[in-house]
Design a protein around this motif. Structure first.
Motif, PDB file in Angstrom:
ATOM      1  N   ARG A   1       0.825  -1.205   0.000  1.00  7.58           N
ATOM      2  CA  ARG A   1       0.000   0.000   0.000  1.00  7.58           C
ATOM      3  C   ARG A   1       0.859   1.254   0.000  1.00  7.58           C
ATOM      4  O   ARG A   1       0.581   2.210  -0.732  1.00  7.58           O
ATOM      5  N   LEU A   2       1.912   1.259   0.810  1.00  6.19           N
ATOM      6  CA  LEU A   2       2.814   2.411   0.833  1.00  6.19           C
ATOM      7  C   LEU A   2       3.532   2.551  -0.506  1.00  6.19           C
ATOM      8  O   LEU A   2       3.697   3.658  -1.030  1.00  6.19           O
ATOM      9  N   SER A   3       3.968   1.413  -1.066  1.00  8.53           N
ATOM     10  CA  SER A   3       4.676   1.445  -2.351  1.00  8.53           C
ATOM     11  C   SER A   3       3.776   1.969  -3.471  1.00  8.53           C
ATOM     12  O   SER A   3       4.236   2.704  -4.354  1.00  8.53           O
ATOM     13  N   ASP A   4       2.512   1.591  -3.436  1.00  2.29           N
ATOM     14  CA  ASP A   4       1.582   2.080  -4.451  1.00  2.29           C
ATOM     15  C   ASP A   4       1.451   3.597  -4.385  1.00  2.29           C
ATOM     16  O   ASP A   4       1.444   4.282  -5.413  1.00  2.29           O
ATOM     17  N   ASP A   5       1.342   4.135  -3.154  1.00  8.05           N
ATOM     18  CA  ASP A   5       1.219   5.588  -2.985  1.00  8.05           C
ATOM     19  C   ASP A   5       2.504   6.299  -3.401  1.00  8.05           C
ATOM     20  O   ASP A   5       2.476   7.341  -4.055  1.00  8.05           O
ATOM     21  N   VAL A   6       3.653   5.724  -3.003  1.00  9.14           N
ATOM     22  CA  VAL A   6       4.940   6.321  -3.375  1.00  9.14           C
ATOM     23  C   VAL A   6       5.117   6.270  -4.891  1.00  9.14           C
ATOM     24  O   VAL A   6       5.537   7.248  -5.523  1.00  9.14           O
ATOM     25  N   GLY A   7       4.803   5.118  -5.489  1.00  9.04           N
ATOM     26  CA  GLY A   7       4.945   4.970  -6.935  1.00  9.04           C
ATOM     27  C   GLY A   7       4.104   5.967  -7.713  1.00  9.04           C
ATOM     28  O   GLY A   7       4.539   6.501  -8.733  1.00  9.04           O
ATOM     29  N   ALA A   8       2.885   6.229  -7.218  1.00 13.29           N
ATOM     30  CA  ALA A   8       2.023   7.217  -7.874  1.00 13.29           C
ATOM     31  C   ALA A   8       2.608   8.611  -7.759  1.00 13.29           C
ATOM     32  O   ALA A   8       2.533   9.414  -8.694  1.00 13.29           O
ATOM     33  N   ALA A   9       3.226   8.922  -6.603  1.00  8.53           N
ATOM     34  CA  ALA A   9       3.783  10.258  -6.393  1.00  8.53           C
ATOM     35  C   ALA A   9       5.024  10.515  -7.244  1.00  8.53           C
ATOM     36  O   ALA A   9       5.236  11.621  -7.740  1.00  8.53           O
ATOM     37  N   ILE A  10       5.860   9.483  -7.423  1.00 15.93           N
ATOM     38  CA  ILE A  10       7.110   9.673  -8.172  1.00 15.93           C
ATOM     39  C   ILE A  10       6.990   9.207  -9.614  1.00 15.93           C
ATOM     40  O   ILE A  10       7.961   9.245 -10.376  1.00 15.93           O
ATOM     41  N   ARG A  11       5.788   8.733  -9.990  1.00 16.22           N
ATOM     42  CA  ARG A  11       5.493   8.267 -11.355  1.00 16.22           C
ATOM     43  C   ARG A  11       6.423   7.128 -11.791  1.00 16.22           C
ATOM     44  O   ARG A  11       6.854   7.054 -12.938  1.00 16.22           O
ATOM     45  N   SER A  12       6.726   6.261 -10.855  1.00 16.12           N
ATOM     46  CA  SER A  12       7.557   5.093 -11.164  1.00 16.12           C
ATOM     47  C   SER A  12       7.120   3.954 -10.248  1.00 16.12           C
ATOM     48  O   SER A  12       7.722   3.736  -9.187  1.00 16.12           O
ATOM     49  N   PRO A  13       6.057   3.244 -10.608  1.00 14.45           N
ATOM     50  CA  PRO A  13       5.511   2.220  -9.722  1.00 14.45           C
ATOM     51  C   PRO A  13       6.458   1.046  -9.508  1.00 14.45           C
ATOM     52  O   PRO A  13       7.333   0.776 -10.336  1.00 14.45           O
ATOM     53  N   ARG A  14       6.264   0.381  -8.390  1.00 15.64           N
ATOM     54  CA  ARG A  14       7.050  -0.804  -8.063  1.00 15.64           C
ATOM     55  C   ARG A  14       6.709  -1.932  -9.029  1.00 15.64           C
ATOM     56  O   ARG A  14       5.547  -2.191  -9.321  1.00 15.64           O
ATOM     57  N   LEU A  15       7.740  -2.606  -9.521  1.00 19.10           N
ATOM     58  CA  LEU A  15       7.517  -3.764 -10.371  1.00 19.10           C
ATOM     59  C   LEU A  15       6.906  -4.890  -9.551  1.00 19.10           C
ATOM     60  O   LEU A  15       7.173  -5.036  -8.355  1.00 19.10           O
ATOM     61  N   GLU A  16       6.116  -5.696 -10.179  1.00 15.86           N
ATOM     62  CA  GLU A  16       5.345  -6.716  -9.477  1.00 15.86           C
ATOM     63  C   GLU A  16       6.224  -7.686  -8.709  1.00 15.86           C
ATOM     64  O   GLU A  16       5.854  -8.164  -7.637  1.00 15.86           O
ATOM     65  N   TYR A  17       7.420  -7.978  -9.226  1.00 18.70           N
ATOM     66  CA  TYR A  17       8.287  -8.962  -8.568  1.00 18.70           C
ATOM     67  C   TYR A  17       9.235  -8.323  -7.545  1.00 18.70           C
ATOM     68  O   TYR A  17      10.036  -9.008  -6.920  1.00 18.70           O
ATOM     69  N   THR A  18       9.173  -7.000  -7.381  1.00 20.14           N
ATOM     70  CA  THR A  18      10.030  -6.308  -6.411  1.00 20.14           C
ATOM     71  C   THR A  18       9.311  -6.211  -5.072  1.00 20.14           C
ATOM     72  O   THR A  18       8.173  -5.748  -5.006  1.00 20.14           O
ATOM     73  N   HIS A  19       9.974  -6.632  -4.008  1.00 16.79           N
ATOM     74  CA  HIS A  19       9.372  -6.554  -2.675  1.00 16.79           C
ATOM     75  C   HIS A  19       9.286  -5.091  -2.240  1.00 16.79           C
ATOM     76  O   HIS A  19      10.158  -4.281  -2.568  1.00 16.79           O
ATOM     77  N   PRO A  20       8.254  -4.711  -1.481  1.00 16.41           N
ATOM     78  CA  PRO A  20       8.115  -3.322  -1.044  1.00 16.41           C
ATOM     79  C   PRO A  20       9.305  -2.794  -0.247  1.00 16.41           C
ATOM     80  O   PRO A  20       9.639  -1.606  -0.347  1.00 16.41           O
ATOM     81  N   HIS A  21       9.956  -3.647   0.549  1.00 17.44           N
ATOM     82  CA  HIS A  21      11.042  -3.171   1.409  1.00 17.44           C
ATOM     83  C   HIS A  21      12.198  -2.579   0.607  1.00 17.44           C
ATOM     84  O   HIS A  21      12.597  -1.423   0.851  1.00 17.44           O
ATOM     85  N   PRO A  22      12.796  -3.296  -0.347  1.00 17.10           N
ATOM     86  CA  PRO A  22      13.890  -2.678  -1.112  1.00 17.10           C
ATOM     87  C   PRO A  22      13.418  -1.499  -1.970  1.00 17.10           C
ATOM     88  O   PRO A  22      14.175  -0.543  -2.186  1.00 17.10           O
ATOM     89  N   TYR A  23      12.191  -1.561  -2.450  1.00 17.44           N
ATOM     90  CA  TYR A  23      11.660  -0.454  -3.248  1.00 17.44           C
ATOM     91  C   TYR A  23      11.611   0.828  -2.419  1.00 17.44           C
ATOM     92  O   TYR A  23      12.119   1.889  -2.834  1.00 17.44           O
ATOM     93  N   LEU A  24      11.015   0.753  -1.233  1.00 18.97           N
ATOM     94  CA  LEU A  24      10.918   1.925  -0.371  1.00 18.97           C
ATOM     95  C   LEU A  24      12.294   2.359   0.131  1.00 18.97           C
ATOM     96  O   LEU A  24      12.576   3.551   0.241  1.00 18.97           O
ATOM     97  N   SER A  25      13.155   1.391   0.421  1.00 16.74           N
ATOM     98  CA  SER A  25      14.517   1.719   0.862  1.00 16.74           C
ATOM     99  C   SER A  25      15.262   2.501  -0.205  1.00 16.74           C
ATOM    100  O   SER A  25      15.961   3.479   0.089  1.00 16.74           O
ATOM    101  N   ALA A  26      15.117   2.084  -1.445  1.00 18.58           N
ATOM    102  CA  ALA A  26      15.807   2.760  -2.541  1.00 18.58           C
ATOM    103  C   ALA A  26      15.327   4.198  -2.697  1.00 18.58           C
ATOM    104  O   ALA A  26      16.141   5.123  -2.871  1.00 18.58           O
ATOM    105  N   VAL A  27      14.017   4.398  -2.614  1.00 24.75           N
ATOM    106  CA  VAL A  27      13.467   5.745  -2.769  1.00 24.75           C
ATOM    107  C   VAL A  27      13.942   6.660  -1.639  1.00 24.75           C
ATOM    108  O   VAL A  27      14.397   7.785  -1.874  1.00 24.75           O
ATOM    109  N   LEU A  28      13.867   6.185  -0.403  1.00 21.72           N
ATOM    110  CA  LEU A  28      14.267   7.011   0.729  1.00 21.72           C
ATOM    111  C   LEU A  28      15.776   7.252   0.761  1.00 21.72           C
ATOM    112  O   LEU A  28      16.235   8.344   1.115  1.00 21.72           O
TER     113      LEU A  28
END
Length: 249
Positions: A213-240
């Protein structure tokens, strides 16, 4: 089991609280005083531009209309355009967000402003007595307008002692370097930080559901959604981590 995100009492299905800092009464009062000063300055300016010579009834109706326009229109317009930050809140490091942590829209700002004018402060609010009374008995410091709009005011400034847990996953470094982070809301950054800091206290299912849910909101804000096979933890870690790197540079 469903998992919900709530600002100020951010709770997962396992009753693990992910705490965002709800604004206290003192900081909200200072922000409100600043905004009131701006509003009355606008009223004074507008009154000087109104032509004279009308009859008393028309003058009274015009004055009342302008007062409502400024006291309702100003907070509605400013909070809508700034995603929850009036000038006073900007000074105090506060922001209005929805109860689920998302950015407010026009209707939330309008309902808050109408509630403030008619109930909390002016028409029936006895100069703010109603807002003060309701806020004192609200666990999240809400006034009537917040209850009606489904909003809450939070601090956007992170305490100095908060540890930044986000580290850049090597496989996402190149991707992160090209992100546009200018539209990433502060409240979403705070929620992501809290998620990472409490990650190991969550069950595997909660890690995925809450993180998604957090990744979906972040992805919408930065216009780069998380890929389906990417876990939310590394995705959010990378952005922050990328956000921190740019701030430090």
């Amino acid at each position: 089991m469903s998992h919900t995100i709530r600002v100020g009492d951010l709770v997962t299905g396992e009753a693990v609280v992910l705490d965002l800092r709800v604004a206290q009464l003192a900081s909200r009062a200072v922000a409100f005083a600043f905004d009131v000063a701006v509003q009355f300055g606008l009223l004074l300016l507008v009154s000087l531009l109104v032509p004279i010579g009308f009859d008393d009834a028309l003058q009274t109706a015009l004055a009342l209309s302008l007062t409502v326009l400024v006291l309702v229109g100003y907070p509605t317009a400013v909070e809508s355009l700034s995603r929850g930050r009036s000038l006073g809140k900007l000074v105090m490091g506060l922001r209005v967000v929805r109860d689920d942590g998302g950015a407010i829209r026009f209707r939330h700002a309008l309902v808050r402003a109408l509630g403030g004018f008619f109930v909390d402060f002016w028409a029936l609010g006895m100069g703010g007595a109603v807002a003060l009374f309701v806020s004192l008995f609200s666990p999240q410091g809400k006034r009537v307008g917040d209850y009606l709009a489904g909003t809450v005011v939070i601090h956007t400034r992170v305490p100095k002692q908060q540890v930044e847990l986000a580290t850049m996953p090597p496989q996402l470094a190149e991707w992160a370097s090209g992100l546009d982070l200018s539209q990433l809301p502060d409240e979403l950054v705070l929620a992501a930080r809290q998620y990472l800091s409490r990650y190991h206290e969550l069950t595997e299912q909660a890690r995925w559901d809450l993180g998604s849910r957090l990744s979906d909101d972040v992805g919408a804000a930065i216009r780069s959604p998380r890929l389906e096979y990417t876990h939310p933890h590394p995705y959010l870690s990378a952005v922050l981590a990328e956000r921190r790197r740019r701030a430090a540079g």
